[in-house]
Design a protein around this motif. Structure first.
Motif, PDB file in Angstrom:
ATOM      1  N   GLY A  70       0.765  -1.119   0.064  1.00 56.89           N
ATOM      2  CA  GLY A  70       0.023  -0.130  -0.055  1.00 56.89           C
ATOM      3  C   GLY A  70       0.970   1.279   0.062  1.00 56.89           C
TER       4      GLY A  70
ATOM      5  N   ASN B 126       0.802   4.200  -2.951  1.00 57.68           N
ATOM      6  CA  ASN B 126       0.595   5.733  -2.500  1.00 57.68           C
ATOM      7  C   ASN B 126       1.712   6.446  -3.001  1.00 57.68           C
TER       8      ASN B 126
ATOM      9  N   THR C 167      -6.443   2.975  -9.558  1.00 58.49           N
ATOM     10  CA  THR C 167      -6.035   2.092  -8.540  1.00 58.49           C
ATOM     11  C   THR C 167      -6.886   1.114  -8.467  1.00 58.49           C
TER      12      THR C 167
ATOM     13  N   ARG D 238      -4.300  -1.466   7.156  1.00 57.02           N
ATOM     14  CA  ARG D 238      -5.247  -2.522   6.722  1.00 57.02           C
ATOM     15  C   ARG D 238      -5.019  -3.839   7.352  1.00 57.02           C
TER      16      ARG D 238
ATOM     17  N   ALA E 228      -8.105  -2.594  -5.853  1.00 53.17           N
ATOM     18  CA  ALA E 228      -7.809  -3.592  -4.920  1.00 53.17           C
ATOM     19  C   ALA E 228      -9.043  -4.562  -5.001  1.00 53.17           C
TER      20      ALA E 228
ATOM     21  N   PHE F  35      -3.787  -4.014  -7.096  1.00 50.50           N
ATOM     22  CA  PHE F  35      -3.270  -4.814  -5.622  1.00 50.50           C
ATOM     23  C   PHE F  35      -3.739  -6.510  -5.904  1.00 50.50           C
TER      24      PHE F  35
END
Length: 532
Positions: free
Chosen positions: A54, A58, A71, A172, A73, A104
């Protein structure tokens, strides 16, 4: 293979600051150059837990112009995604040409987790990895750049990082269920990761192993690797398609040697009007009942209609839709691609409309345009339409493997019948919108289209998705054949509940649910034992 990610590489604060500004400038410059190309860039971010994935993403969003970056996930699956083939969610995240998508885990996350948790075997994992290799090859052949990062660290470094994250309420990691498995079974996870990387590390889409112990080293390495990958792709003149440009074999010139599958159809077949009316009413009633049964059983249906211009596709589709509740189906008329559709792989616009569980999607023309009109009219290169056969077969296989009922109809008419229908359209005011100059131009290329259709049927009529060739000179006969084929196929398919086959997820949903229930029971038992 992960020894090189545990050697203790690091970058000082001073060195990081000195290199960061120059790297950011270069990334922005190469991103501007990318916008003027037909190259979509897909960045896959994966690796061991607590490696800082992460943080890296970023950082990339900080260094790049976020107007050209998206992006995604994939740790959570929505109801909408669960009711469609697994790759549907990934197709929706594909970037437009000239832009970047950061994923991700991407399509690797579920196979890795399933194998690590014991929900599938090595052979089932390998089956899914083969599908991934084919998927990535297809994207790359269409011009995409895929950059895959695997972030790794030693077991001691991971343990220290997890301890640090456990104290951060914004991490997370706090939201990951059963997180102890990853930290307690480091070696097992590493073994699965090695198998995945070795299987999918190809020259056109290699894995970049990044040591993640030092954050500054990790971030700079990712930025420089991405910069190099995009620059290298921009400097290439073109993809090497020479192996895909073989010409079709030239057939003998005699008439009998030129016969195709379409020539074997008996276009004189007809149905009396009275029989047509009674059969139509009976079949439409049956289709309505089958559609609701499929809805209750959560079985999706995809209907594909192709055929010569004025062949009767619209009339056949209307006889289907008139029988089905409008809440259960969508009809997708396929015309020339829009600018947005041209900015993606040609299958992207069809993946968007795959129905959710229990619903029906009807394609009035389809992905077969790549090997028909785009081939004949020269809108696709030889390499593009030749490799489309295998791409289409894999696409349809994924639909069927996920439990979708797929039917494909080619409606054939004679040249004389087409000419008569064209004239009728010109003379009847409410039908004039159906006839265009393009229809007349296409008619002049009848032999080329017939050859293309014949090859299409030969190469894409498979065990899991066969073509139904419909004799279309007599509209009532053609419509009844379409409706009866749909009824027969749905009746047979709905006799049993379909589960995704082994190798799809890469293992059946039911089996995964059983394994997860077993894990939960074991966890509850362990907790109860501790409380006693």
């Amino acid at each position: 293979m992960f020894e090189a990610t545990k050697v203790g590489r690091s970058v000082s604060k001073k060195e990081f600051k000195e290199q960061q500004d120059e790297l950011r400038t270069q990334l922005l410059a190469v991103q501007r150059d990318l916008r003027d190309t037909n190259i979509p860039v897909i960045v896959l971010v994966s690796g061991v837990e607590a490696a800082g994935k992460g943080e890296v993403v970023n950082r990339l969003n900080e260094w790049l112009d976020t107007r050209g970056v998206q992006t995604f996930a994939f740790w959570d699956e929505s109801d909408e995604e669960r009711e469609r083939p697994r790759y549907w969610r990934f197709w929706r995240s594909m970037p437009e040409r000239g832009e970047i998508s950061i994923l991700f885990g991407g399509w690797y996350q579920t196979p890795i987790e399933h194998r690590f948790r014991g929900h599938c075997s090595d052979s089932e994992l390998d089956g899914e990895l083969n599908r991934i290799v084919d998927f990535e090859r297809m994207l790359i052949q269409d011009g995409a750049l895929i950059v895959k990062f695997w972030f790794h660290m030693s077991e001691d470094d991971q343990r220290a990082r997890l301890k640090e994250l456990s104290r951060d309420d914004k991490s997370r990691w706090k939201m990951v269920p059963d997180k102890s498995k990853f930290s307690e079974h480091y070696a097992g996870f590493e073994q699965v990761a090695e198998r995945v990387i070795l299987h999918t590390d190809r020259g056109t889409s290699p894995w970049y192993l990044i040591e993640a112990g030092d954050r500054r080293y990790r971030d700079l390495t990712v930025g420089k690797t991405l910069l190099h990958a995009i620059r290298s792709r921009l400097s290439e003149s073109s993809l090497d398609d020479q192996n895909n440009t073989l010409s079709s074999p030239e057939l003998p010139s005699s008439a009998d040697a030129q016969i195709t599958l379409l020539d074997q159809l008996d276009l004189s077949l007809a149905l009396p009007r009275d029989d047509y009316k009674s059969e139509l009413k009976k079949l439409q009633t049956e289709i309505n009942e089958l559609a609701w049964t499929a809805y209750n059983k959560k079985r999706s249906t995809v209907l594909v209609f192709e055929g010569m211009d004025a062949g009767g596709k619209g009339g056949a589709i209307r006889r289907v839709t008139n029988a089905v509740d409008a809440r259960l189906y969508r009809s997708i008329p396929v015309a020339a691609p829009t600018d947005e559709e041209k900015a993606h792989h040609y299958l992207w616009r069809f993946w968007r409309h795959i129905p959710r569980a229990g619903h029906i999607t009807i394609y009035d023309r389809s992905w077969y345009g790549r090997v028909l009109v785009e081939r004949v009219e020269g809108f696709a290169s030889d390499a593009e339409w030749r490799r489309a056969y295998s791409e289409i077969n894999r696409f349809e296989e994924q639909l069927v493997d996920s439990g979708i009922i797929l039917l494909k109809f080619w409606i054939q008419i004679s040249q004389d019948e087409q000419l008569q229908r064209f004239k009728d359209r010109e003379n009847v005011p409410y039908k004039q919108y159906k006839i265009t100059d393009e229809d007349w131009r296409n008619r002049e290329k009848w032999p080329q289209y017939k050859e293309a259709v014949n090859e299409m049927v030969v190469r894409t009529s498979t065990q899991h998705s066969a073509w139904t060739l419909v004799e279309g000179n007599d509209k009532p006969y053609a419509r009844i054949k379409v409706l009866s084929t749909i009824c027969d196929t749905l009746t047979e398919a709905l006799k049993q509940d379909a589960q995704p086959i082994a190798g799809y997820l890469p293992c059946g949903e039911k089996r995964v649910e059983e394994m997860e229930k077993k894990d939960e029971d074991a966890s509850d038992k362990k907790k109860n034992g501790k409380s006693k």
